[in-house]
Design a protein around this motif. Structure first.
Motif, PDB file in Angstrom:
ATOM      1  N   THR A  90       0.836  -1.207   0.000  1.00 45.99           N
ATOM      2  CA  THR A  90       0.000   0.000   0.000  1.00 45.99           C
ATOM      3  C   THR A  90       0.869   1.254   0.000  1.00 45.99           C
ATOM      4  OG1 THR A  90      -1.759  -1.173   1.185  1.00 45.99           O
ATOM      5  CG2 THR A  90      -1.805   1.236   1.241  1.00 45.99           C
ATOM      6  N   ARG A  91       1.923   1.237   0.808  1.00 45.77           N
ATOM      7  CA  ARG A  91       2.815   2.401   0.857  1.00 45.77           C
ATOM      8  C   ARG A  91       3.513   2.624  -0.479  1.00 45.77           C
ATOM      9  NH1 ARG A  91       5.963   0.768   4.542  1.00 45.77           N
ATOM     10  NH2 ARG A  91       7.922   0.420   3.437  1.00 45.77           N
ATOM     11  N   MET A  92       3.967   1.524  -1.112  1.00 43.13           N
ATOM     12  CA  MET A  92       4.654   1.662  -2.398  1.00 43.13           C
ATOM     13  C   MET A  92       3.697   2.111  -3.492  1.00 43.13           C
ATOM     14  SD  MET A  92       7.831   1.331  -2.076  1.00 43.13           S
ATOM     15  CE  MET A  92       8.078   1.484  -3.847  1.00 43.13           C
ATOM     16  N   LEU A 108      11.357  11.686  -5.462  1.00 41.86           N
ATOM     17  CA  LEU A 108      10.809  10.950  -4.321  1.00 41.86           C
ATOM     18  C   LEU A 108      11.709   9.808  -3.870  1.00 41.86           C
ATOM     19  CD1 LEU A 108       7.065  10.717  -5.437  1.00 41.86           C
ATOM     20  CD2 LEU A 108       7.982  12.119  -3.582  1.00 41.86           C
ATOM     21  N   ASN A 109      12.810   9.581  -4.598  1.00 41.18           N
ATOM     22  CA  ASN A 109      13.733   8.476  -4.269  1.00 41.18           C
ATOM     23  C   ASN A 109      12.967   7.136  -4.201  1.00 41.18           C
ATOM     24  OD1 ASN A 109      16.091  10.088  -4.036  1.00 41.18           O
ATOM     25  ND2 ASN A 109      15.474  10.684  -1.957  1.00 41.18           N
ATOM     26  N   ILE A 110      12.093   6.928  -5.179  1.00 38.93           N
ATOM     27  CA  ILE A 110      11.296   5.702  -5.170  1.00 38.93           C
ATOM     28  C   ILE A 110      12.177   4.468  -5.275  1.00 38.93           C
ATOM     29  CG2 ILE A 110       9.584   4.376  -6.484  1.00 38.93           C
ATOM     30  CD1 ILE A 110       8.121   6.897  -7.086  1.00 38.93           C
ATOM     31  N   ASP A 111      13.253   4.561  -6.044  1.00 34.95           N
ATOM     32  CA  ASP A 111      14.120   3.388  -6.195  1.00 34.95           C
ATOM     33  C   ASP A 111      14.733   2.973  -4.862  1.00 34.95           C
ATOM     34  OD1 ASP A 111      15.546   5.739  -6.126  1.00 34.95           O
ATOM     35  OD2 ASP A 111      17.037   5.133  -7.624  1.00 34.95           O
ATOM     36  N   ILE A 298      11.416  -4.093 -10.017  1.00 33.75           N
ATOM     37  CA  ILE A 298      11.405  -3.173 -11.156  1.00 33.75           C
ATOM     38  C   ILE A 298      11.696  -1.750 -10.690  1.00 33.75           C
ATOM     39  CG2 ILE A 298       9.923  -2.101 -12.898  1.00 33.75           C
ATOM     40  CD1 ILE A 298       8.458  -4.819 -13.106  1.00 33.75           C
ATOM     41  N   VAL A 299      10.976  -1.327  -9.644  1.00 31.37           N
ATOM     42  CA  VAL A 299      11.114   0.053  -9.169  1.00 31.37           C
ATOM     43  C   VAL A 299      12.515   0.308  -8.620  1.00 31.37           C
ATOM     44  CG1 VAL A 299      10.209   1.784  -7.570  1.00 31.37           C
ATOM     45  CG2 VAL A 299       8.655   0.186  -8.681  1.00 31.37           C
TER      46      VAL A 299
END
Length: 396
Positions: A90-92, A108-111, A298-299
């Motif tokens: 949910t957070r991702m 957002l530094n998603i990686d 992937i992210v």
């Protein structure tokens, strides 16, 4: 006191009665003091075999209850881990939607978030209890998950607008043909729907790849996605003269040798009854876990918009199906609790039956003891009086 011939019979009778009362008094005294009918099986000879059978059955019953307790603890740990992974998914998803809507995935530094989430998922799926790994099936002595060589799925995809019932001609397909995917063939024509093509791929046995039709968030854009999770490059080629492959873009696998799952294909098992073993729990290769891991993988390796949208499709699948995993665990808990109730009922019955055989009612025994004490005193008094009988005394 001298026993004469004339008084021998009565004296013997009185003595025997007194000895019997004394023996019974001693027996009742021991029972009142200990609470048990006897300190040896010989004292309850008529019920000894039944007692042994009940004690043996109760010992086995207690072992089954201990096994069930262990099963419930493992299932509770699995459920807690699965709930934590639902929170991660949910957070991702929230981060992915923010990154895609504002094109700020880098900001957002998603990686980095995905890499940290992967570490958390690995730790959760490698949960242990009493030194046994929970998510590896029957392989409990080896960690079931390793992300050292986690495959990102080799992917072919095509974008289109409209709905999931759009036909293949919206992908530029102009002629009928056939597509070979990892050695298996699907046929198509321009009038087939894209959803039908995906279903045809998934219905092959075994499926050569996983095909889905996904809607991009907050848009009328859809995409056909064909993914190979084996960790190998997908083998895909036109074999029947069509041109479907021309409309598919290729997003190659970024790492690819073996899958993350190191366990087996069995389920945990435990003996919970005389002739019944229960299989329980879930494995780390469950599709809901696999989709969550694929998305995070992937992210963690790319912030390309198309890749992030495919990752979002995996996240959505994980969010939809992780509750189903929790439900499976809940069903297992319910099943073992039903058996547990049966064993608990038997334990109550067996303990009561054993108590009836072994134990005495102490208040009742004390009352009976008092009666025998009175009778014993009367026996002694009678014997004493009988010893005074003589002809002289009689003639007086």
């Amino acid at each position: 006191m001298v026993t004469r011939v004339a008084t021998f019979t009565s004296h013997t009778l009185l003595s025997n009665l007194a000895l019997s009362n004394a023996s019974k008094y001693t027996e009742l005294s021991n029972q009142a003091a200990s609470g048990y009918k006897s300190r040896s099986y010989s004292g309850i000879a008529n019920d000894a075999q039944q007692l042994l059978n009940l004690e043996g059955s109760l010992t086995r019953n207690d072992q089954y209850l201990n096994n069930i307790t262990q099963v419930k603890l493992r299932l509770q740990n699995m459920e807690s881990a699965t709930d934590s992974m639902s929170d991660i998914a949910t957070r991702m998803k929230t981060l992915l939607l923010q990154g895609l809507s504002n094109s700020q995935a880098d900001d957002l530094n998603i990686d980095e978030e995905a890499r940290q989430a992967l570490n958390q998922v690995q730790s959760l799926l490698n949960s242990t209890l009493d030194g046994r790994f929970l998510f590896g099936g029957a392989t409990t002595d080896t960690a079931p998950v390793s992300f050292d060589n986690t495959p990102v799925p080799d992917t072919y995809f095509a974008k289109f607008t409209g709905s999931d019932t759009a036909t293949l001609d919206s992908l530029g397909v102009s002629t009928a043909g056939s597509l070979d995917i990892n050695g298996q063939t699907v046929t198509y024509s321009p009038t087939d729907t894209i959803k039908d093509l995906a279903n045809q791929i998934n219905q092959l046995s075994p499926p050569p790849a996983i095909a889905t039709v996904r809607q991009d968030p907050d848009s009328n854009n859809y995409r056909l996605v064909i993914e190979d999770f084996s960790g190998n490059a997908m083998s895909i080629a036109e074999t029947g003269g069509g041109n479907l492959l021309d409309g598919l873009s290729h997003n190659p696998a970024l790492s690819a040798e073996t899958g993350y799952y190191q366990g087996d294909q069995k389920r945990l098992a435990a003996r919970v009854d005389e002739e019944y073993s229960v299989n329980y729990g879930v494995r780390a290769d469950d599709p809901a876990f696999a989709s969550l891991i694929a998305s995070l993988r992937i992210v963690s390796t790319t912030t390309d918009e198309d890749s992030l949208k495919m990752a979002l499709g995996h996240i959505n699948f994980a969010i939809e199906n992780l509750p189903n995993v929790t439900s499976k665990i809940g069903i297992d808990v319910k099943n073992v609790e039903t058996i547990e109730t049966q064993h608990q009922d038997f334990a109550v019955f067996a303990n009561n039956a054993i108590s009836d055989i072994e134990n005495v009612d102490v208040p009742l025994t004390l009352a009976e003891l008092e009666q025998y004490n009175t009778a014993l005193q009367a026996s002694f008094l009678t014997i004493s009086k009988s010893s005074e009988n003589s002809l002289v005394n009689y003639l007086r």
